[in-house]
Design a protein around this motif. Structure first.
Motif, PDB file in Angstrom:
ATOM      1  N   ASN A   1     -16.006  -6.492   8.185  1.00  0.00           N
ATOM      2  CA  ASN A   1     -16.578  -5.169   8.422  1.00  0.00           C
ATOM      3  C   ASN A   1     -15.508  -4.081   8.304  1.00  0.00           C
ATOM      4  N   LEU A   2     -14.326  -4.337   8.883  1.00  0.00           N
ATOM      5  CA  LEU A   2     -13.235  -3.370   8.775  1.00  0.00           C
ATOM      6  C   LEU A   2     -12.828  -3.178   7.317  1.00  0.00           C
TER       7      LEU A   2
ATOM      8  N   ALA B   1     -12.666   0.262   2.452  1.00  0.00           N
ATOM      9  CA  ALA B   1     -12.984   0.463   1.034  1.00  0.00           C
ATOM     10  C   ALA B   1     -13.957   1.626   0.840  1.00  0.00           C
ATOM     11  N   THR B   2     -14.985   1.682   1.686  1.00  0.00           N
ATOM     12  CA  THR B   2     -15.976   2.759   1.582  1.00  0.00           C
ATOM     13  C   THR B   2     -15.350   4.120   1.856  1.00  0.00           C
TER      14      THR B   2
ATOM     15  N   ALA C   1     -18.820   3.457  15.090  1.00  0.00           N
ATOM     16  CA  ALA C   1     -20.274   3.482  14.868  1.00  0.00           C
ATOM     17  C   ALA C   1     -20.833   2.080  14.627  1.00  0.00           C
ATOM     18  N   THR C   2     -20.033   1.212  14.014  1.00  0.00           N
ATOM     19  CA  THR C   2     -20.534  -0.123  13.674  1.00  0.00           C
ATOM     20  C   THR C   2     -20.168  -1.186  14.711  1.00  0.00           C
TER      21      THR C   2
ATOM     22  N   LEU D   1     -10.835 -14.083   2.418  1.00  0.00           N
ATOM     23  CA  LEU D   1     -11.879 -13.583   3.315  1.00  0.00           C
ATOM     24  C   LEU D   1     -12.454 -12.262   2.835  1.00  0.00           C
ATOM     25  N   THR D   2     -11.589 -11.351   2.394  1.00  0.00           N
ATOM     26  CA  THR D   2     -12.033 -10.001   2.044  1.00  0.00           C
ATOM     27  C   THR D   2     -12.047  -9.722   0.544  1.00  0.00           C
ATOM     28  N   GLY D   3     -11.352 -10.567  -0.236  1.00  0.00           N
ATOM     29  CA  GLY D   3     -11.269 -10.324  -1.671  1.00  0.00           C
ATOM     30  C   GLY D   3     -10.314  -9.204  -2.038  1.00  0.00           C
TER      31      GLY D   3
END
Length: 309
Positions: free
Chosen positions: A184-185, A190-191, A233-234, A133-135
């Motif tokens: 999204n999480l 990662a960011t 925020a998201t 799902l997230t890699g």
């Protein structure tokens, strides 16, 4: 137990040299089993599956197709197959690309054959450990990372991250929306790690809505705060306007009664790692579970740091 490699070859001078050199180079690392009978190979493949197959195609093309069929029909797709061919037949090899993991040419330097074997194993290891799902790296990579931390007596903060009320969100919005919330999480993690740490961090996906990150110990709290900030925020993007305005879900509990359930939030349990604080991974997991239980009692998105030395 060493990994087992089945080699289906021909009895001639070329493959005699193969056998001698491969045994010399790999016998201490892998268990090599040589087959010259298709029937013996197929029986062993089905009832005692190996970790890899090297198959000389010209010896028995039909047996090759049977191996591929067994892989597909008996849940053995994780076993890599390296095809041994006489020459570089581009069209033939392209046609086999869907079912073969790699190929070697019979007269290649055997050092190249050994490299193909090693690369195929590493590729399968990466694929099987990557969360689809997230890699992100999965539990094998996570365990290796934590074992290295203990072995090298590193001073780090390990963050265990998960979503609160995620099951309710899944029930109300559906699994596809739930997957989007998890992705999204993962992007937020990662960011944030890239922004706040740059290099020298690790991020893994335990499974479901559970993640783990490793950062220098002095960065743990800053990273946790930023993750929560980005998540809050998201979050509105993933909620219906009426749920957002209300501030909670109205849904049935297990007894079938309507109730108010808080909207999704993120919990981060930070475990500080110092040299000789923990002796094995089980101790880290136990401490993380204790901290997780504390932070999940706190309302909304929160983090809690275990600072004990």
């Amino acid at each position: 137990m060493p990994k087992t490699i089945y080699l289906f070859l021909k009895k001639d001078k070329v493959f005699k040299k193969w056998k001698e050199q491969l045994l010399s180079e790999l016998k201490d690392k892998y268990l090599l089993k040589f087959f010259y009978s298709s029937k013996s190979l197929l029986e062993s493949f089905l009832f005692r599956p190996p970790n890899m197959v090297l198959f000389y195609y010209e010896k028995d093309p039909l047996a090759f197709e049977q191996i591929i069929s067994l892989k597909k029909n008996f849940n053995l797709t994780g076993i890599p197959v390296i095809l041994v061919v006489n020459e570089l037949d581009f069209k033939f090899l392209i046609n086999k690309a869907e079912v073969v993991d790699d190929f070697v040419i019979i007269h290649e330097d055997l050092k190249k054959v050994i490299l193909r074997i090693e690369y195929a194993f590493k590729r399968i290891e990466r694929i099987s450990d990557t969360n689809p799902l997230t890699g992100l790296p999965g539990n094998t990579s996570i365990s290796k990372c934590l074992e290295k931390i203990l072995k090298e007596k590193q001073k780090v903060a390990i963050g265990y991250v998960d979503l609160d009320n995620f099951k309710v969100y899944n029930d109300v919005y559906g699994f596809l929306k739930g997957d989007e919330l998890i992705k999204n999480l993962a992007r937020i993690l990662a960011t944030t790690l890239n922004e706040k740490v740059g290099q020298g961090y690790f991020l893994g996906h335990i499974g479901g809505d559970d993640f783990v990150f490793v950062v220098p110990i002095e960065k743990g709290e800053e990273v946790a705060k930023e993750i929560i900030k980005k998540f809050e925020a998201t979050l509105p993007i993933f909620l219906k306007e009426e749920d957002l305005k209300r501030g909670y879900f109205i849904t049935k509990d297990r007894q079938g009664h309507l109730g108010q359930i808080p909207l999704p939030s993120v919990s981060i349990a930070l475990v500080s790692i110092y040299p000789n604080k923990f002796k094995h991974l089980g101790e880290i997991s136990q401490r993380a579970a204790e901290v997780k239980a504390l932070v999940k009692k706190m309302p909304g998105s929160n983090y809690f740091i275990d600072r004990r030395k």
